[in-house]
Write an enzyme that holds these catalytic residues in place. Structure first.
Site, PDB file in Angstrom:
ATOM      1  N   SER A 136     -11.514 -41.217 -25.426  1.00 30.50           N
ATOM      2  CA  SER A 136     -11.453 -41.687 -26.802  1.00 30.50           C
ATOM      3  C   SER A 136     -12.554 -40.982 -27.599  1.00 30.50           C
ATOM      4  O   SER A 136     -13.732 -41.068 -27.252  1.00 30.50           O
ATOM      5  CB  SER A 136     -11.668 -43.201 -26.790  1.00 30.50           C
ATOM      6  N   LYS A 162      -7.625 -39.103 -27.371  1.00 25.15           N
ATOM      7  CA  LYS A 162      -7.334 -40.110 -28.410  1.00 25.15           C
ATOM      8  C   LYS A 162      -8.344 -39.924 -29.532  1.00 25.15           C
ATOM      9  O   LYS A 162      -9.551 -39.912 -29.298  1.00 25.15           O
ATOM     10  CB  LYS A 162      -7.450 -41.494 -27.767  1.00 25.15           C
ATOM     11  N   LYS A 164     -10.006 -41.363 -32.948  1.00 28.23           N
ATOM     12  CA  LYS A 164     -10.172 -42.531 -33.807  1.00 28.23           C
ATOM     13  C   LYS A 164      -9.892 -42.090 -35.230  1.00 28.23           C
ATOM     14  O   LYS A 164     -10.363 -41.009 -35.645  1.00 28.23           O
ATOM     15  CB  LYS A 164     -11.612 -43.057 -33.686  1.00 28.23           C
ATOM     16  N   ASP A 189      -6.040 -43.920 -32.834  1.00 33.89           N
ATOM     17  CA  ASP A 189      -6.363 -45.351 -32.831  1.00 33.89           C
ATOM     18  C   ASP A 189      -7.069 -45.702 -34.140  1.00 33.89           C
ATOM     19  O   ASP A 189      -8.123 -45.151 -34.454  1.00 33.89           O
ATOM     20  CB  ASP A 189      -7.294 -45.669 -31.648  1.00 33.89           C
ATOM     21  N   GLU A 214      -2.293 -46.415 -32.279  1.00 34.89           N
ATOM     22  CA  GLU A 214      -2.785 -47.683 -31.772  1.00 34.89           C
ATOM     23  C   GLU A 214      -3.301 -48.543 -32.935  1.00 34.89           C
ATOM     24  O   GLU A 214      -4.085 -48.077 -33.764  1.00 34.89           O
ATOM     25  CB  GLU A 214      -3.922 -47.343 -30.798  1.00 34.89           C
ATOM     26  N   ASP A 239      -3.112 -53.011 -29.593  1.00 30.63           N
ATOM     27  CA  ASP A 239      -4.318 -53.239 -28.791  1.00 30.63           C
ATOM     28  C   ASP A 239      -4.836 -54.631 -29.167  1.00 30.63           C
ATOM     29  O   ASP A 239      -4.500 -55.634 -28.519  1.00 30.63           O
ATOM     30  CB  ASP A 239      -5.339 -52.125 -29.095  1.00 30.63           C
ATOM     31  N   LYS A 263      -6.073 -54.420 -21.999  1.00 29.18           N
ATOM     32  CA  LYS A 263      -7.523 -54.498 -21.778  1.00 29.18           C
ATOM     33  C   LYS A 263      -7.782 -55.857 -21.164  1.00 29.18           C
ATOM     34  O   LYS A 263      -7.572 -56.882 -21.827  1.00 29.18           O
ATOM     35  CB  LYS A 263      -8.282 -54.413 -23.098  1.00 29.18           C
ATOM     36  N   GLY A 291     -10.122 -49.290 -22.858  1.00 31.73           N
ATOM     37  CA  GLY A 291     -11.517 -49.285 -22.436  1.00 31.73           C
ATOM     38  C   GLY A 291     -12.392 -49.958 -23.473  1.00 31.73           C
ATOM     39  O   GLY A 291     -12.026 -50.031 -24.650  1.00 31.73           O
TER      40      GLY A 291
HETATM   41  O1  SMG Z   1     -14.086 -47.262 -23.098  1.00 38.21           O
HETATM   42  O2  SMG Z   1     -13.601 -45.210 -23.503  1.00 38.21           O
HETATM   43  C1  SMG Z   1     -13.786 -46.358 -23.866  1.00 38.21           C
HETATM   44  C2  SMG Z   1     -13.615 -46.683 -25.325  1.00 38.21           C
HETATM   45  C3  SMG Z   1     -12.194 -46.668 -25.707  1.00 38.21           C
HETATM   46  O3  SMG Z   1     -11.683 -46.432 -28.003  1.00 38.21           O
HETATM   47  C4  SMG Z   1     -11.959 -47.198 -27.098  1.00 38.21           C
HETATM   48  N1  SMG Z   1     -12.036 -48.518 -27.264  1.00 38.21           N
HETATM   49  O4  SMG Z   1     -10.002 -49.945 -29.804  1.00 38.21           O
HETATM   50  O5  SMG Z   1      -9.482 -48.985 -27.993  1.00 38.21           O
HETATM   51  C5  SMG Z   1     -10.333 -49.375 -28.780  1.00 38.21           C
HETATM   52  C6  SMG Z   1     -11.811 -49.170 -28.532  1.00 38.21           C
HETATM   53  C7  SMG Z   1     -12.543 -50.466 -28.536  1.00 38.21           C
HETATM   54  C8  SMG Z   1     -14.013 -50.337 -28.408  1.00 38.21           C
HETATM   55  S1  SMG Z   1     -14.699 -49.495 -29.721  1.00 38.21           S
HETATM   56  C9  SMG Z   1     -16.341 -49.830 -29.740  1.00 38.21           C
HETATM   57 MG    MG Z   2      -7.871 -49.533 -29.575  1.00 37.52          MG
END
Ligand code: SMG
Ligand code: MG
Length: 368
Positions: A136, A162, A164, A189, A214, A239, A263, A291
Site C-alpha cells: 500500500s 495499491k 492511496k 484506496d 477500495e 473495507d 481485516k 493490513g
Molecule cells: O498494513 O500495509 C498495511 C497498510 C495497508 O493501506 C493500508 N491500510 O484502509 O486499507 C486501509 C489502510 C488502513 C490503515 S491506514 C493508516
Molecule cells: Mg482500505
C-alpha cells in the site's frame, strides 16, 4: 483455558517512511499489545490494530485499553474457563469495539494453539505455504516521489501495488503509474474520501484497468457504493463498511461490493474473518487480506489467514521492512513477492521482548 493475568502495553515504533492517507499522515505506529498468561502455562500474544486516533474507524489505542480493562476482560474473567471460540458470543452484549474484541480472541487462540502444538494457519484452514504480497503506497508529495517509491516496491518484487487516493490526488497518479507499468496489478484506496457527487470523476479511472477501488464513499453509504458500482467499470471493494459477517452478507446482496477486503481487527477477529471468507467462497466473491500497519505479531496471523483458499488476490501483507527498520518479532522477509506462512505452534513468531521493553510507553498488568 484459565486466564491468570493479562498484560496491556502501549508501544510505539517509527515507520520507515511517513504514511499519508486521505485521513492523515502517520510517522509512527502506536499500538496496544496484549499478552495473556494462562494457568495451563502458555502465553498468548496479540496486537490490537486500532490506530492512535479515531480516523480510520471509531476505535483508538487508549479507548481500546479502556474498554478492554473496564468491560471486556471482566466479562471473560467472570466465565472462569474460557475458549477462544467463546469470546465473540460472550462479548456480544458490548456493542462495537471489534478491534478490542479481536485482540482478546487472538491472544487466547495463540495460547490455546500453543498448548495443542498447532499452528494458526493449520487451525484456520490454510492450504498454502506462501502468500502473495501487495503493498500500500501512501499519498506522495509529488508524482516524481510516487514513481520512485513504486519503482522501489516493483523492484523488490511486490505482486500488486495499491495507491492511496483522495480528491486532487487520483486520476493523475493512477495514469502515471499505469503508463510506466502497463502490466502490474494496480488498485486504489480512497478511505471514504469521496461523495455521491464524485461519480463522474471516479468514472475517469475506468481506462486504467484497476483491480478495484477500495472504499470510495462513507462507510455507512452502502446504497451509494451500489449506485457507483453500476456506473463505473472498476470493481468496488469495501473495507471500512465490512464490520461483521452480517454486513458482508448485506453488502453482497445489495451489490455494494464485488470483492471484499477482510481485516480481522475490523470484523472482531480471525474466526469471524473465516466466516466471511467462507461466505465469499460460497458466492464466488474474491477476497484479500487487508493490513493495519501491523507488527510481526499481527502480520503472522494475517499471513496465516491469507493462506486460506478463498484469498485469491495479493493482500496488504507486506514485508516487515516495508514498515519498520526493526520489527518486534523475527522479521517477515519477502522472497519472490511472497511471505512464508508460519508453521510453529500458535501465531508462530519469536517475540523480541527486550526491544518491546525499549518501545514501551505504558504497561499495565490485570490479574484475573
Ligand atoms: O498494513 O500495509 C498495511 C497498510 C495497508 O493501506 C493500508 N491500510 O484502509 O486499507 C486501509 C489502510 C488502513 C490503515 S491506514 C493508516
Ligand atoms: Mg482500505
Amino acid at each position: 483455558m484459565k486466564i491468570k493475568e493479562v498484560e496491556l502495553r502501549i508501544i510505539e515504533l517509527p515507520l520507515v517512511r511517513p504514511f499519508r492517507t486521505s485521513f492523515g499522515t502517520q510517522l509512527n505506529r502506536e499500538l496496544l499489545l496484549m499478552k495473556i498468561a494462562t494457568h495451563e502455562g502458555t502465553e498468548g500474544w496479540a496486537e490490537c490494530v486500532a490506530m492512535s486516533e479515531p480516523l480510520y474507524s471509531p476505535e483508538y489505542t487508549f479507548a481500546c485499553q479502556d474498554v478492554i480493562e473496564r468491560f471486556l476482560l471482566p466479562k471473560i474473567f467472570e466465565q472462569g474457563d474460557v475458549l477462544a471460540e467463546e469470546v465473540s458470543s460472550l462479548l456480544k452484549p458490548f456493542l462495537g469495539h471489534q478491534m478490542s474484541k479481536a485482540a482478546i480472541e487472538t491472544a487466547l487462540l495463540d495460547a490455546q494453539l500453543k498448548l495443542e502444538g498447532r499452528s494458526f494457519g493449520s487451525y484456520l484452514g490454510s492450504t498454502k505455504e506462501l502468500v502473495d504480497c501487495g503493498v500500500s503506497v501512501g499519498i506522495s508529495s509529488s508524482l516524481d516521489a510516487l514513481v520512485s517509491e513504486v519503482s522501489q516496491y516493483v523492484h523488490e518484487g511486490y505482486r500488486r501495488i495499491k495507491l492511496k487516493i483522495e480528491p486532487g490526488w487520483d486520476i493523475e497518479p493512477v495514469r502515471t503509474i499505469r503508463d510506466m507499468w502497463p502490466d502490474i496489478l494496480l488498485q486504489v484506496d480512497a478511505n471514504q474520501a469521496y461523495t455521491r457527487s464524485d461519480f463522474d470523476l471516479l468514472k475517469q479511472l475506468d481506462p486504467y484497468d484497476l483491480l478495484l477501488i477500495e472504499q470510495p464513499l462513507d462507510e455507512h453509504d452502502l446504497l451509494g457504493h451500489a449506485t457507483l458500482a453500476r456506473q463505473i467499470a472498476t470493481p468496488v471493494c469495501l473495507d471500512e463498511s465490512i464490520t461483521s459477517l452480517e454486513s458482508a452478507r448485506d453488502a453482497l446482496a445489495l451489490k455494494a461490493t464485488t470483492i471484499i477486503n477482510i481485516k480481522p481487527g475490523r470484523v472482531g477477529g480471525y474466526l469471524e474473518s473465516v466466516r466471511i471468507h467462507d461466505l465469499c467462497v460460497e458466492n464466488d466473491i474474491q477476497v484479500w487480506c487487508g493490513g493495519m500497519l501491523e507488527t510481526g505479531i499481527g502480520r503472522a496471523a494475517n499471513v496465516a489467514l491469507a493462506s486460506l483458499p478463498g484469498f485469491t488476490l495479493p493482500g496488504d501483507t507486506s514485508a516487515s521492512a516495508r514498515y519498520f527498520e526493526r520489527d518486534i518479532t523475527d522479521p517477515f522477509i519477502m522472497i519472490d513477492g511472497q511471505l512464508r506462512v508460519p508453521t510453529k505452534p500458535g501465531i508462530g513468531v519469536d517475540i523480541d521482548r527486550n526491544f518491546i521493553e525499549d518501545l514501551t510507553k505504558s504497561r499495565k498488568v490485570i490479574t484475573a
